[in-house]
Design an enzyme around this catalytic site. Structure first.
Site, PDB file in Angstrom:
ATOM      1  N   SER A   1       0.803  -1.222   0.000  1.00 30.50           N
ATOM      2  CA  SER A   1       0.000   0.000   0.000  1.00 30.50           C
ATOM      3  C   SER A   1       0.845   1.286   0.000  1.00 30.50           C
ATOM      4  O   SER A   1       0.517   2.232  -0.724  1.00 30.50           O
ATOM      5  CB  SER A   1      -0.963   0.006   1.184  1.00 30.50           C
ATOM      6  OG  SER A   1      -1.973  -0.957   1.000  1.00 30.50           O
TER       7      SER A   1
ATOM      8  N   LYS B   1     -10.074  -4.354  11.737  1.00 32.56           N
ATOM      9  CA  LYS B   1     -11.160  -3.837  10.908  1.00 32.56           C
ATOM     10  C   LYS B   1     -12.494  -3.726  11.651  1.00 32.56           C
ATOM     11  O   LYS B   1     -13.325  -2.884  11.294  1.00 32.56           O
ATOM     12  CB  LYS B   1     -11.322  -4.695   9.658  1.00 32.56           C
ATOM     13  CG  LYS B   1     -10.165  -4.566   8.682  1.00 32.56           C
ATOM     14  CD  LYS B   1     -10.405  -5.357   7.420  1.00 32.56           C
ATOM     15  CE  LYS B   1      -9.268  -5.161   6.435  1.00 32.56           C
ATOM     16  NZ  LYS B   1      -9.513  -5.876   5.163  1.00 32.56           N
TER      17      LYS B   1
ATOM     18  N   ASN C   1     -12.134  -0.451   6.583  1.00 30.19           N
ATOM     19  CA  ASN C   1     -10.749  -0.526   6.113  1.00 30.19           C
ATOM     20  C   ASN C   1     -10.187   0.835   5.724  1.00 30.19           C
ATOM     21  O   ASN C   1      -9.013   0.942   5.372  1.00 30.19           O
ATOM     22  CB  ASN C   1     -10.619  -1.508   4.945  1.00 30.19           C
ATOM     23  CG  ASN C   1     -11.069  -0.913   3.621  1.00 30.19           C
ATOM     24  OD1 ASN C   1     -11.989  -0.098   3.568  1.00 30.19           O
ATOM     25  ND2 ASN C   1     -10.423  -1.313   2.540  1.00 30.19           N
TER      26      ASN C   1
ATOM     27  N   ASP D   1     -13.143  -2.932   0.659  1.00 33.07           N
ATOM     28  CA  ASP D   1     -12.635  -4.269   0.345  1.00 33.07           C
ATOM     29  C   ASP D   1     -13.532  -5.024  -0.625  1.00 33.07           C
ATOM     30  O   ASP D   1     -13.046  -5.636  -1.587  1.00 33.07           O
ATOM     31  CB  ASP D   1     -12.486  -5.094   1.624  1.00 33.07           C
ATOM     32  CG  ASP D   1     -11.203  -4.787   2.375  1.00 33.07           C
ATOM     33  OD1 ASP D   1     -10.216  -4.407   1.723  1.00 33.07           O
ATOM     34  OD2 ASP D   1     -11.184  -4.933   3.608  1.00 33.07           O
TER      35      ASP D   1
ATOM     36  N   GLY E   1     -13.705 -17.685   5.859  1.00 36.47           N
ATOM     37  CA  GLY E   1     -13.397 -16.519   6.677  1.00 36.47           C
ATOM     38  C   GLY E   1     -14.560 -15.557   6.779  1.00 36.47           C
ATOM     39  O   GLY E   1     -15.288 -15.330   5.810  1.00 36.47           O
ATOM     40  N   ALA E   2     -14.722 -14.992   7.976  1.00 30.37           N
ATOM     41  CA  ALA E   2     -15.800 -14.027   8.216  1.00 30.37           C
ATOM     42  C   ALA E   2     -15.284 -12.841   9.016  1.00 30.37           C
ATOM     43  O   ALA E   2     -16.022 -12.253   9.808  1.00 30.37           O
ATOM     44  CB  ALA E   2     -16.960 -14.699   8.934  1.00 30.37           C
ATOM     45  N   GLY E   3     -14.026 -12.511   8.818  1.00 30.08           N
ATOM     46  CA  GLY E   3     -13.478 -11.317   9.428  1.00 30.08           C
ATOM     47  C   GLY E   3     -13.829 -10.095   8.610  1.00 30.08           C
ATOM     48  O   GLY E   3     -14.797 -10.103   7.835  1.00 30.08           O
TER      49      GLY E   3
ATOM     50  N   ALA F   1     -12.358  -8.524   5.945  1.00 29.74           N
ATOM     51  CA  ALA F   1     -12.326  -8.681   4.488  1.00 29.74           C
ATOM     52  C   ALA F   1     -13.378  -9.674   4.022  1.00 29.74           C
ATOM     53  O   ALA F   1     -14.071  -9.442   3.028  1.00 29.74           O
ATOM     54  CB  ALA F   1     -10.936  -9.129   4.038  1.00 29.74           C
TER      55      ALA F   1
ATOM     56  N   TYR G   1      -1.516 -11.443  -0.592  1.00 31.88           N
ATOM     57  CA  TYR G   1      -0.668 -11.119  -1.746  1.00 31.88           C
ATOM     58  C   TYR G   1       0.814 -11.087  -1.407  1.00 31.88           C
ATOM     59  O   TYR G   1       1.644 -10.765  -2.266  1.00 31.88           O
ATOM     60  CB  TYR G   1      -1.089  -9.783  -2.378  1.00 31.88           C
ATOM     61  CG  TYR G   1      -0.954  -8.586  -1.471  1.00 31.88           C
ATOM     62  CD1 TYR G   1       0.251  -7.904  -1.352  1.00 31.88           C
ATOM     63  CD2 TYR G   1      -2.048  -8.122  -0.754  1.00 31.88           C
ATOM     64  CE1 TYR G   1       0.372  -6.800  -0.519  1.00 31.88           C
ATOM     65  CE2 TYR G   1      -1.942  -7.023   0.083  1.00 31.88           C
ATOM     66  CZ  TYR G   1      -0.731  -6.366   0.185  1.00 31.88           C
ATOM     67  OH  TYR G   1      -0.628  -5.270   1.006  1.00 31.88           O
TER      68      TYR G   1
END
Length: 294
Positions: free
Chosen positions: A24, A73, A94, A109, A133-135, A137, A236
């Site tokens: 970023s 987040k 985010n 996101d 996943g359920a956070g 993102a 990534y």
């Protein structure tokens, strides 16, 4: 960058842990330079424990804002003054924008995820997705995909602190969109395999595969995939995750890391902070110029 920084430079941050791997700063600082904007973007390692004081520093230092990533987040929400409707819906933030001391939380996101697929010429609307996943993102991806027309989403999650959030996501999607969502336990490997094999796209939003778990993957058997499927890993760094290697062993052509998603969600945040469009093609060349794992 030294030539651009002066007494009027506005600071934008990225608060997460771990975060030293992040692309970023490269993305945003090159975009600022390209457009001649007097901003600087820095990464700060911030945990849940240090998050309250870090968020207060946005006001204290008159920062323009900050990106927020794992594990902050959702924890950041009570520390903000306002939430954008989309952020309120997904209960995750985010991006923070500071307007004269008023901190507003946004989520970009989910937009970044869908745009990254579109950039590859892929349309997952009217199809089924299995999502791990359920956070923050994962929630944003699930909700945006449902809003954009994905037909069915099977959400897999561990029975941990985020299970309640997974339950909320399923309820929200089923009540407020035309998508049908179901919740499954990641501990049930047979169920996990069945749902992946019946899906057009498998998306991992868990962070498994990212340092220090770069040698891990939730799916280690290539036979779980068929060659016409899409596999998307939101990690990534490294550029090629363990999940991606397994998918390529299965002969899949459409296998992606989270770099495109990071670029597109960053472009949306860039617009919120500066009012300008990020030079996406230019930044794309910079981010994708090196295909080596990092």
């Amino acid at each position: 960058m030294a030539e651009r920084i002066d007494g009027h430079t506005l600071l934008i941050g990225l608060m997460a842990y771990p975060i030293r791997h992040s692309m970023s700063p490269t993305m945003h600082n090159n975009a600022f330079a390209k457009l001649g904007l007097n901003y600087a973007y820095l990464a700060f390692e911030v945990t849940n424990e240090t998050l309250p004081s870090a968020i207060e520093s946005i006001r204290t230092l008159d920062m323009r804002g900050s990106n927020i990533s794992m594990p902050n987040k959702q924890k950041v929400i009570p520390l903000l003054d306002k939430l954008d409707p989309a952020a309120k819906m997904v209960s995750a933030v985010n991006t923070i924008v500071n307007d004269d001391g008023v901190l507003t939380g946004y989520t970009t996101d989910g937009i970044g995820f869908m745009k990254a697929l579109a950039d590859e010429g892929l349309d997952i609307r009217e199809h089924k997705m299995t999502l791990a996943g359920a956070g923050g993102a994962g929630t944003a991806i699930a909700v945006q995909a449902a809003l954009d027309g994905v037909k069915e989403i099977s959400i897999f999650n561990m029975h941990d602190a985020t299970w309640a959030n997974a339950e909320r996501n399923v309820k929200l999607i089923n009540e407020q969109t035309d998508c049908h969502a179901t919740l499954h336990s990641l501990e049930d490997r047979d169920d996990f395999k069945r749902e992946i094999q019946s899906s057009y796209i498998y998306t991992d939003s868990t962070g498994v595969g990212m340092k220090p778990l770069e040698d891990k993957t939730l799916v280690d058997d290539p036979s779980w995939f068929s060659s016409d499927q899409i596999v998307f890993d939101t990690v990534y760094a490294p550029r090629t995750t363990k999940l991606m290697k397994v998918a390529r062993q299965a002969g899949l052509k459409h296998v992606y890391n989270g770099l495109g998603m990071m670029l597109e969600q960053g472009a949306a945040a860039f617009k919120l902070w500066t009012g300008e469009d990020m030079p996406v093609d230019y930044i794309h060349q910079i981010l994708f110029s090196d295909d080596q794992d990092k």
